[in-house]
Motif scaffolding. Structure first.
Motif, short mmCIF file in Angstrom:
data_model
loop_
_atom_site.label_atom_id
_atom_site.label_comp_id
_atom_site.label_asym_id
_atom_site.label_seq_id
_atom_site.Cartn_x
_atom_site.Cartn_y
_atom_site.Cartn_z
N ILE A 182 42.09 43.77 31.29
CA ILE A 182 41.20 43.69 32.44
C ILE A 182 41.00 45.06 33.09
O ILE A 182 39.91 45.37 33.60
CB ILE A 182 41.74 42.66 33.46
N SER A 183 42.04 45.90 33.06
CA SER A 183 41.94 47.23 33.66
C SER A 183 40.91 48.09 32.93
O SER A 183 40.23 48.93 33.54
CB SER A 183 43.30 47.93 33.63
N GLU A 184 40.76 47.89 31.62
CA GLU A 184 39.80 48.67 30.84
C GLU A 184 38.37 48.32 31.22
O GLU A 184 37.51 49.20 31.33
CB GLU A 184 40.04 48.42 29.34
N MET A 261 49.76 47.40 45.66
CA MET A 261 49.13 47.34 44.35
C MET A 261 49.00 48.73 43.72
O MET A 261 49.20 48.90 42.52
CB MET A 261 47.75 46.68 44.47
N ILE A 262 48.68 49.72 44.56
CA ILE A 262 48.52 51.08 44.07
C ILE A 262 49.88 51.68 43.69
O ILE A 262 50.05 52.24 42.61
CB ILE A 262 47.81 51.96 45.12
N ARG A 263 50.85 51.55 44.60
CA ARG A 263 52.16 52.17 44.38
C ARG A 263 52.93 51.50 43.25
O ARG A 263 53.64 52.16 42.47
CB ARG A 263 52.99 52.12 45.67
N ALA A 264 52.80 50.17 43.13
CA ALA A 264 53.53 49.44 42.09
C ALA A 264 52.69 49.25 40.83
O ALA A 264 53.14 48.61 39.89
CB ALA A 264 53.97 48.07 42.61
N ASN A 265 51.48 49.82 40.85
CA ASN A 265 50.56 49.73 39.70
C ASN A 265 50.33 48.27 39.29
O ASN A 265 50.37 47.91 38.12
CB ASN A 265 51.10 50.52 38.51
N LEU A 266 50.09 47.44 40.30
CA LEU A 266 49.81 46.02 40.04
C LEU A 266 48.34 45.85 39.70
O LEU A 266 47.47 46.31 40.44
CB LEU A 266 50.17 45.17 41.26
N GLN A 267 48.08 45.18 38.60
CA GLN A 267 46.70 44.92 38.18
C GLN A 267 46.59 43.51 37.64
O GLN A 267 47.59 42.85 37.35
CB GLN A 267 46.26 45.93 37.11
N THR A 272 46.34 39.71 41.59
CA THR A 272 45.79 38.45 42.09
C THR A 272 46.87 37.61 42.76
O THR A 272 46.64 37.00 43.82
CB THR A 272 45.16 37.65 40.93
N ALA A 273 48.04 37.57 42.15
CA ALA A 273 49.15 36.79 42.71
C ALA A 273 49.57 37.32 44.09
O ALA A 273 49.87 36.55 45.00
CB ALA A 273 50.34 36.81 41.76
N LEU A 274 49.57 38.64 44.25
CA LEU A 274 49.94 39.23 45.53
C LEU A 274 48.94 38.85 46.61
O LEU A 274 49.31 38.43 47.71
CB LEU A 274 50.02 40.76 45.40
N ILE A 275 47.65 38.97 46.30
CA ILE A 275 46.61 38.59 47.25
C ILE A 275 46.68 37.10 47.57
O ILE A 275 46.59 36.67 48.72
CB ILE A 275 45.21 38.94 46.70
N GLY A 276 46.86 36.28 46.52
CA GLY A 276 46.92 34.83 46.71
C GLY A 276 48.10 34.40 47.55
O GLY A 276 47.96 33.56 48.45
N GLY A 277 49.28 34.96 47.26
CA GLY A 277 50.46 34.62 48.05
C GLY A 277 50.31 35.04 49.50
O GLY A 277 50.71 34.30 50.42
N THR A 278 49.73 36.20 49.72
CA THR A 278 49.48 36.67 51.09
C THR A 278 48.52 35.73 51.82
O THR A 278 48.75 35.38 52.99
CB THR A 278 48.88 38.09 51.07
#
Length: 465
Positions: A182-184, A261-267, A272-278
């Motif tokens: 997905i990052s590509e 997401m930037i610091r932990a290189n979450l993609q 999505t899981a981070l945004i959803g949980g928040t």
């Protein structure tokens, strides 16, 4: 290695053309996709029961692949419902009303704000968030309702939805169909979306200013309060002080997510899981504050409302995705290993065969993907056909030998700008309803900027491959 094409390959290709034909005719494609799954299953297994079971199993496979995307959208919508009903959204947007002093500022501020909110909440909830507060303000300073609709539509359903950098629903669908990370796809889409966004929004702004000056469109006696919220009694169940606190905290919390997401290189799925949980935590906290001892039941209701919205949006996508997933690993998962021993999947096999029979160039590939993407958007969904765009991009990228990510991004951009949407009138109804304008008039006003934008973006894509 060249794979000899068998009957399964030609059936798959035939149904792709059939799906495109139905889309051009503005007919639903679900039945064609289901028939395609059945025929592929029967030809491969020679069993009526196995092919019938394959329809259901392919749906399960598609849902499993899409469930993360469906769930994040559902959660975001559930959260946005409680923010709207408590009036927190009004406080969040209120500072921007002080910046709007002229029609030009109204156009760009509303558009940019719509884009930012759409990245986090998706355009449908963002339409309500923006329209409730900023539409009357824009009309007050001289920007007509059609101008507000154009700005919200191009920035929200155009730029934000076609890029979908935060929720990543669109790139998830296309990258899966193209068998790419997905990052590509996101990386390849950034310059293309930037070009598309600049061309369309600037052209639309120029046309608006021209028509305002000529008197073709006017700020009439439009009502200052066009948008009437549902459940108005909910607005005052939280004190003004609490609304202000939440209005400050919620953007900060999502900003923290972006930093993480930037610091932990979450993609992709992790982001999505981070945004959803928040979003779930925000929904819970605001519900507890608003509904006190009834919060337990209300939280469930908000989640159910969100899930209903999510499955309603993705309902038409599931049969289409189920068919196109059969073009790659999904076939073996659903029907078993009935492909040739050296097969790389139906789509890859077709791409290799095409590469050995038809000379393709980056120009032909780019133009084809823009056209295919636009055709798939004619159903007014934007999302139901982007799996096809990803599959075709994979086929052409394999044939050309490079540029699959760029081709995938082109198909994604075209499908969503057309059907997600800024051109298909029945996809414009939410924005048109909020702004009280004719969706067909909005589509006509968008037409030239979007078509020119797609042409320029195609040229840029050719040089990127």
């Amino acid at each position: 290695m060249l794979v000899e094409l068998n009957l399964l390959h030609w059936i798959y290709l035939l149904f792709i053309f059939a799906i495109l034909g139905f889309m051009i005719a503005k007919r639903d494609t679900s039945l064609v996709c289901i028939l395609g799954i059945f025929v592929l299953g029967f030809v491969s297994t020679h069993s009526l029961s196995e092919s019938v079971m394959g329809i259901f199993n392919s749906f399960i496979y598609a849902i499993v692949e899409l469930i993360g995307t469906i769930l994040i959208i559902s959660v975001i919508v559930g959260m946005s419902n409680i923010l709207t009903k408590t009036g927190i959204n009004q406080i969040m947007i209120l500072p921007f009303t002080k910046l709007i002093k002229t029609p030009s500022l109204a156009y760009w501020i509303i558009g940019i704000l719509m884009m930012i909110i759409s990245w986090f909440f998706w355009p449908s909830p963002a339409v309500a968030l923006i329209g409730i507060v900023l539409l009357p303000v824009a009309i007050e300073v001289g920007l007509p309702a059609i101008g507000v609709a154009v700005a919200m539509n191009l920035f929200g359903h155009g730029i934000a939805l076609s890029s979908d950098f935060v929720i990543q629903g669109a790139p998830k669908l296309t990258s899966d169909a193209a068998s790419l990370p997905i990052s590509e796809v996101i990386s390849a889409s950034i310059p293309l979306i930037l070009i598309m966004g600049i061309v369309t929004t600037v052209l639309a702004f120029i046309f608006l200013k021209r028509d305002l000056k000529r008197g073709i469109i006017k700020v009439g006696d439009e009502k200052r309060e066009k948008v009437i919220k549902d459940n108005e009694d909910y607005v005052d169940i939280i004190s003004l002080k609490s609304k202000k606190v939440f209005a400050i905290l919620i953007p900060i919390i999502f900003l923290m997510d972006i930093i993480i997401m930037i610091r932990a290189n979450l993609q992709g799925e992790d982001a999505t899981a981070l945004i959803g949980g928040t979003a779930i935590f925000i929904l819970i906290i605001v519900s507890i504050k608003a509904h006190k001892n009834k919060a337990i039941e209300k939280i469930t209701l908000y989640l159910v409302d969100g899930l209903q919205f999510g499955f309603k949006v993705f309902g038409p996508v599931i049969p289409v995705a189920a068919f196109f997933y059969l073009g790659s690993d999904g076939f073996i998962e659903v029907f078993g290993d009935f492909l040739p021993s050296n097969s790389q999947g139906l789509v890859n096999d077709l791409g290799i065969a095409l590469a050995n029979s038809v000379p393709l160039s980056p120009a032909v590939g780019s133009i084809t993907l823009i056209v295919v993407g636009g055709i798939t958007g004619l159903d007014g969904s934007g999302f139901s056909g982007i799996s096809l765009a990803g599959s075709v991009a994979r086929l052409f990228g394999t044939a050309i030998g490079k540029g699959t990510a760029v081709l995938t991004a082109l198909g994604q951009i075209s499908a969503i700008w057309v059907g997600g949407g800024t051109l298909v009138p029945w996809a414009l109804i939410p924005v048109a309803a909020i702004c009280d304008v004719d969706p067909f008039e909005l589509a006509r006003r968008n037409f030239v900027p979007v078509i020119v934008g797609l042409m320029v973006t195609t040229i840029v894509g050719i040089f990127m491959i």
